[in-house]
Design an enzyme around this catalytic site. Structure first.
Site, PDB file in Angstrom:
ATOM      1  N   HIS A   1       7.368   8.186 -68.601  1.00 30.25           N
ATOM      2  CA  HIS A   1       8.096   7.284 -67.694  1.00 30.25           C
ATOM      3  C   HIS A   1       8.347   7.979 -66.348  1.00 30.25           C
ATOM      4  O   HIS A   1       9.501   8.153 -65.921  1.00 30.25           O
ATOM      5  CB  HIS A   1       9.421   6.865 -68.340  1.00 30.25           C
ATOM      6  CG  HIS A   1       9.641   5.382 -68.310  1.00 30.25           C
ATOM      7  ND1 HIS A   1       8.977   4.500 -69.130  1.00 30.25           N
ATOM      8  CD2 HIS A   1      10.453   4.609 -67.545  1.00 30.25           C
ATOM      9  CE1 HIS A   1       9.375   3.271 -68.879  1.00 30.25           C
ATOM     10  NE2 HIS A   1      10.263   3.302 -67.918  1.00 30.25           N
TER      11      HIS A   1
ATOM     12  N   ASP B   1      10.335   2.791 -61.508  1.00 29.71           N
ATOM     13  CA  ASP B   1       9.936   1.438 -61.921  1.00 29.71           C
ATOM     14  C   ASP B   1       8.415   1.336 -61.827  1.00 29.71           C
ATOM     15  O   ASP B   1       7.773   2.140 -61.137  1.00 29.71           O
ATOM     16  CB  ASP B   1      10.588   0.388 -60.999  1.00 29.71           C
ATOM     17  CG  ASP B   1      10.461  -1.027 -61.567  1.00 29.71           C
ATOM     18  OD1 ASP B   1      10.291  -1.163 -62.798  1.00 29.71           O
ATOM     19  OD2 ASP B   1      10.532  -1.995 -60.787  1.00 29.71           O
ATOM     20  N   GLY B   2       7.881   0.346 -62.516  1.00 27.96           N
ATOM     21  CA  GLY B   2       6.436   0.115 -62.448  1.00 27.96           C
ATOM     22  C   GLY B   2       5.645   0.912 -63.471  1.00 27.96           C
ATOM     23  O   GLY B   2       4.407   0.897 -63.438  1.00 27.96           O
ATOM     24  N   ASN B   3       6.324   1.577 -64.391  1.00 37.18           N
ATOM     25  CA  ASN B   3       5.620   2.439 -65.353  1.00 37.18           C
ATOM     26  C   ASN B   3       4.666   1.657 -66.252  1.00 37.18           C
ATOM     27  O   ASN B   3       3.562   2.111 -66.536  1.00 37.18           O
ATOM     28  CB  ASN B   3       6.638   3.205 -66.204  1.00 37.18           C
ATOM     29  CG  ASN B   3       7.437   4.169 -65.381  1.00 37.18           C
ATOM     30  OD1 ASN B   3       6.928   5.200 -64.969  1.00 37.18           O
ATOM     31  ND2 ASN B   3       8.695   3.828 -65.088  1.00 37.18           N
ATOM     32  N   GLY B   4       5.102   0.470 -66.688  1.00 35.66           N
ATOM     33  CA  GLY B   4       4.253  -0.326 -67.568  1.00 35.66           C
ATOM     34  C   GLY B   4       3.001  -0.802 -66.838  1.00 35.66           C
ATOM     35  O   GLY B   4       1.877  -0.651 -67.334  1.00 35.66           O
ATOM     36  N   ARG B   5       3.197  -1.388 -65.652  1.00 36.49           N
ATOM     37  CA  ARG B   5       2.038  -1.882 -64.890  1.00 36.49           C
ATOM     38  C   ARG B   5       1.083  -0.738 -64.544  1.00 36.49           C
ATOM     39  O   ARG B   5      -0.143  -0.885 -64.614  1.00 36.49           O
ATOM     40  CB  ARG B   5       2.513  -2.588 -63.612  1.00 36.49           C
ATOM     41  CG  ARG B   5       3.051  -3.981 -63.859  1.00 36.49           C
ATOM     42  CD  ARG B   5       3.825  -4.510 -62.690  1.00 36.49           C
ATOM     43  NE  ARG B   5       5.124  -3.852 -62.558  1.00 36.49           N
ATOM     44  CZ  ARG B   5       5.925  -3.952 -61.508  1.00 36.49           C
ATOM     45  NH1 ARG B   5       5.560  -4.695 -60.477  1.00 36.49           N
ATOM     46  NH2 ARG B   5       7.088  -3.334 -61.479  1.00 36.49           N
TER      47      ARG B   5
ATOM     48  N   ALA C   1       0.653   2.098 -66.200  1.00 38.21           N
ATOM     49  CA  ALA C   1      -0.036   2.544 -67.424  1.00 38.21           C
ATOM     50  C   ALA C   1      -1.153   1.573 -67.775  1.00 38.21           C
ATOM     51  O   ALA C   1      -2.257   1.980 -68.150  1.00 38.21           O
ATOM     52  CB  ALA C   1       0.954   2.640 -68.576  1.00 38.21           C
ATOM     53  N   ARG C   2      -0.862   0.257 -67.638  1.00 41.51           N
ATOM     54  CA  ARG C   2      -1.858  -0.746 -68.019  1.00 41.51           C
ATOM     55  C   ARG C   2      -3.041  -0.776 -67.036  1.00 41.51           C
ATOM     56  O   ARG C   2      -4.103  -1.269 -67.361  1.00 41.51           O
ATOM     57  CB  ARG C   2      -1.182  -2.129 -68.162  1.00 41.51           C
ATOM     58  CG  ARG C   2      -0.153  -2.144 -69.310  1.00 41.51           C
ATOM     59  CD  ARG C   2       0.401  -3.527 -69.599  1.00 41.51           C
ATOM     60  NE  ARG C   2       1.275  -4.060 -68.581  1.00 41.51           N
ATOM     61  CZ  ARG C   2       2.604  -3.868 -68.516  1.00 41.51           C
ATOM     62  NH1 ARG C   2       3.220  -3.143 -69.430  1.00 41.51           N
ATOM     63  NH2 ARG C   2       3.319  -4.402 -67.541  1.00 41.51           N
TER      64      ARG C   2
ATOM     65  N   TYR D   1       4.115  -5.460 -78.517  1.00 44.91           N
ATOM     66  CA  TYR D   1       3.678  -4.308 -77.704  1.00 44.91           C
ATOM     67  C   TYR D   1       4.850  -3.375 -77.398  1.00 44.91           C
ATOM     68  O   TYR D   1       4.790  -2.161 -77.625  1.00 44.91           O
ATOM     69  CB  TYR D   1       3.043  -4.866 -76.423  1.00 44.91           C
ATOM     70  CG  TYR D   1       2.967  -3.950 -75.225  1.00 44.91           C
ATOM     71  CD1 TYR D   1       2.055  -2.900 -75.185  1.00 44.91           C
ATOM     72  CD2 TYR D   1       3.784  -4.163 -74.108  1.00 44.91           C
ATOM     73  CE1 TYR D   1       1.964  -2.086 -74.064  1.00 44.91           C
ATOM     74  CE2 TYR D   1       3.694  -3.359 -72.984  1.00 44.91           C
ATOM     75  CZ  TYR D   1       2.789  -2.315 -72.970  1.00 44.91           C
ATOM     76  OH  TYR D   1       2.710  -1.507 -71.859  1.00 44.91           O
TER      77      TYR D   1
HETATM   78  N1  LIG Z   1      11.272   2.249 -75.516  1.00 43.64           N
HETATM   79  C1  LIG Z   1      10.523   1.380 -74.871  1.00 43.64           C
HETATM   80  N2  LIG Z   1      10.585   0.085 -75.172  1.00 43.64           N
HETATM   81  C2  LIG Z   1       9.819  -0.805 -74.506  1.00 43.64           C
HETATM   82  N3  LIG Z   1       8.954  -0.467 -73.532  1.00 43.64           N
HETATM   83  C3  LIG Z   1       8.855   0.822 -73.194  1.00 43.64           C
HETATM   84  C4  LIG Z   1       9.632   1.794 -73.840  1.00 43.64           C
HETATM   85  N4  LIG Z   1       9.325   2.975 -73.306  1.00 43.64           N
HETATM   86  C5  LIG Z   1       8.407   2.750 -72.366  1.00 43.64           C
HETATM   87  N5  LIG Z   1       8.106   1.458 -72.291  1.00 43.64           N
HETATM   88  C6  LIG Z   1       7.115   0.942 -71.347  1.00 43.64           C
HETATM   89  O1  LIG Z   1       7.793   0.811 -70.124  1.00 43.64           O
HETATM   90  C7  LIG Z   1       7.481  -0.444 -69.529  1.00 43.64           C
HETATM   91  C8  LIG Z   1       8.676  -0.894 -68.693  1.00 43.64           C
HETATM   92  O2  LIG Z   1       8.914   0.097 -67.718  1.00 43.64           O
HETATM   93  P1  LIG Z   1       9.039  -0.246 -66.162  1.00 43.64           P
HETATM   94  O3  LIG Z   1      10.099  -1.275 -65.945  1.00 43.64           O
HETATM   95  O4  LIG Z   1       9.121   1.029 -65.412  1.00 43.64           O
HETATM   96  O5  LIG Z   1       7.606  -0.872 -65.909  1.00 43.64           O
HETATM   97  P2  LIG Z   1       7.277  -2.206 -65.123  1.00 43.64           P
HETATM   98  O6  LIG Z   1       5.809  -2.203 -64.840  1.00 43.64           O
HETATM   99  O7  LIG Z   1       8.190  -2.396 -63.962  1.00 43.64           O
HETATM  100  O8  LIG Z   1       7.660  -3.290 -66.174  1.00 43.64           O
HETATM  101  P3  LIG Z   1       6.824  -3.854 -67.376  1.00 43.64           P
HETATM  102  O9  LIG Z   1       6.084  -2.783 -68.029  1.00 43.64           O
HETATM  103  O10 LIG Z   1       7.857  -4.530 -68.239  1.00 43.64           O
HETATM  104  O11 LIG Z   1       5.838  -4.779 -66.756  1.00 43.64           O
HETATM  105  C9  LIG Z   1       7.118  -1.323 -70.716  1.00 43.64           C
HETATM  106  O12 LIG Z   1       6.204  -2.344 -70.393  1.00 43.64           O
HETATM  107  C10 LIG Z   1       6.439  -0.368 -71.652  1.00 43.64           C
HETATM  108  O13 LIG Z   1       5.083  -0.198 -71.294  1.00 43.64           O
HETATM  109 MG   LIG Z   2      10.296  -2.790 -64.219  1.00 48.13          MG
END
Ligand SMILES: Nc1ncnc2c1ncn2[C@@H]1O[C@H](COP(=O)(O)OP(=O)(O)OP(=O)(O)O)[C@@H](O)[C@H]1O
Ligand SMILES: [Mg+2]
Length: 287
Positions: free
Chosen positions: A179, A183-187, A189-190, A215
């Protein structure tokens, strides 16, 4: 070596069919990834916004910006297929493109690692909610340097469907577990975890919006097997266990949607060839 790089998933398609396939993949990937994050635009809205450049009445500006940011992020990803080694500067540049909000907050850096602690919560086996802190900001540069080393090993290798799906799952799971951003970690990573997949000639793996609960639960279940996530300072300490294998299996299944789009494009190409063979006098298409 770049010379024996596999052909991309759209190789051999006529330009018109390739353009449609790439737009379909971009629309689906962008819709799914932003919907997981809570974006309210549907797949149809997303396609309309990206293809027509028009807005959806009554939908938040922020949702439109997120969709544009992600779609531009995909363009950056395709360009990164040309680099031999990924660097942290590439990740920062992608973060700046994907996170479109004009934030001027030193505690919410865009294009730099987080500088404050960040947390998630989970419901434990005791049925109560618990705080969990992600790895401390001080550990992030070293953890991400290890992540990049592991990534670059995968990135230089020819991959089968099995190894490409594992590379995606491992890079994805490790990234969201570190992490590294506020913010933006999920997007991120994907997007990033698909680089080895695309480089190996496959279409991207897309986590479906409707599967988001499963997921996120799979990620959370895995993280609960890490006793001291906050103090994690060495990626080698991350467990290779049944929860990680379950996430790998999920990712393998997430491939279905884009594989189907590629198959449909190839069928369209075949129909076009049959028709042009039947009408030899018709103008030739570009091959
Ligand atoms: N304990 C957890 N439970 C759920 N998701 C987690 C967890 N740890 C990490 N994640 C990841 O973190 C993401 C959310 O983190 P963050 O808000 O930084 O990313 P985002 O891109 O802004 O939002 P999102 O991934 O929801 O689109 C989740 O989508 C998932 O990939
Ligand atoms: Mg977010």
């Amino acid at each position: 070596m770049t010379t024996d790089r596999p052909q991309p998933f759209f190789a051999g398609l006529d330009e018109d069919i390739k353009v449609i396939l790439l737009a379909q993949v971009r629309n689906l990937w962008t819709h799914a990834s932003t919907a997981i994050e809570g974006n309210t635009l549907t797949l149809g809205d997303t396609a309309f916004v990206l293809e027509e450049g028009l807005t959806i009445a009554g939908k938040p500006l922020r949702d439109h910006q997120e969709v544009y940011g992600h779609a531009r992020g995909i363009e950056v990803i395709y360009r990164l297929l040309e680099v031999t080694q990924l660097q942290d500067a590439d990740i920062f540049a992608l973060h700046r493109v994907v996170l479109t909000e004009a934030i001027m907050d030193i505690y919410k850096p865009v294009g730099a690692w987080k500088n404050e602690a960040n947390f998630t919560t989970l419901v434990g086996p005791d049925g109560r909610q618990h705080w969990r802190e992600f790895p401390e900001p001080a550990h992030v540069p070293a953890l991400m340097s290890q992540w990049l080393n592991a990534f670059n090993v995968w990135y230089g290798q020819p991959l089968t469907t099995d190894t490409a799906a594992s590379a995606y799952a491992d890079m994805h799971l490790d990234f969201v577990t570190i992490h590294p951003f506020f913010d933006g970690n999920g997007r991120m990573a994907r997007l990033l975890a698909n680089l080895p997949v695309l480089r190996a000639g496959f279409p991207p793996i897309v986590v479906p919006a409707e599967g988001r609960q499963e997921y996120k639960k799979a990620i959370s279940d895995y993280q609960q097997t890490i006793p001291d996530l906050k103090s994690l300072s060495d990626l080698r300490a991350l467990p290779r266990n049944a929860e990680r294998s379950r996430f790998q299996d999920l990712c393998r299944n997430y491939w279905e949607s884009t594989m189907a789009l590629v198959a449909e494009a190839r069928q369209a190409q075949e129909r076009k060839r049959v028709v042009s063979r039947r009408n030899p006098g018709a103008p030739k298409f570009q091959g």
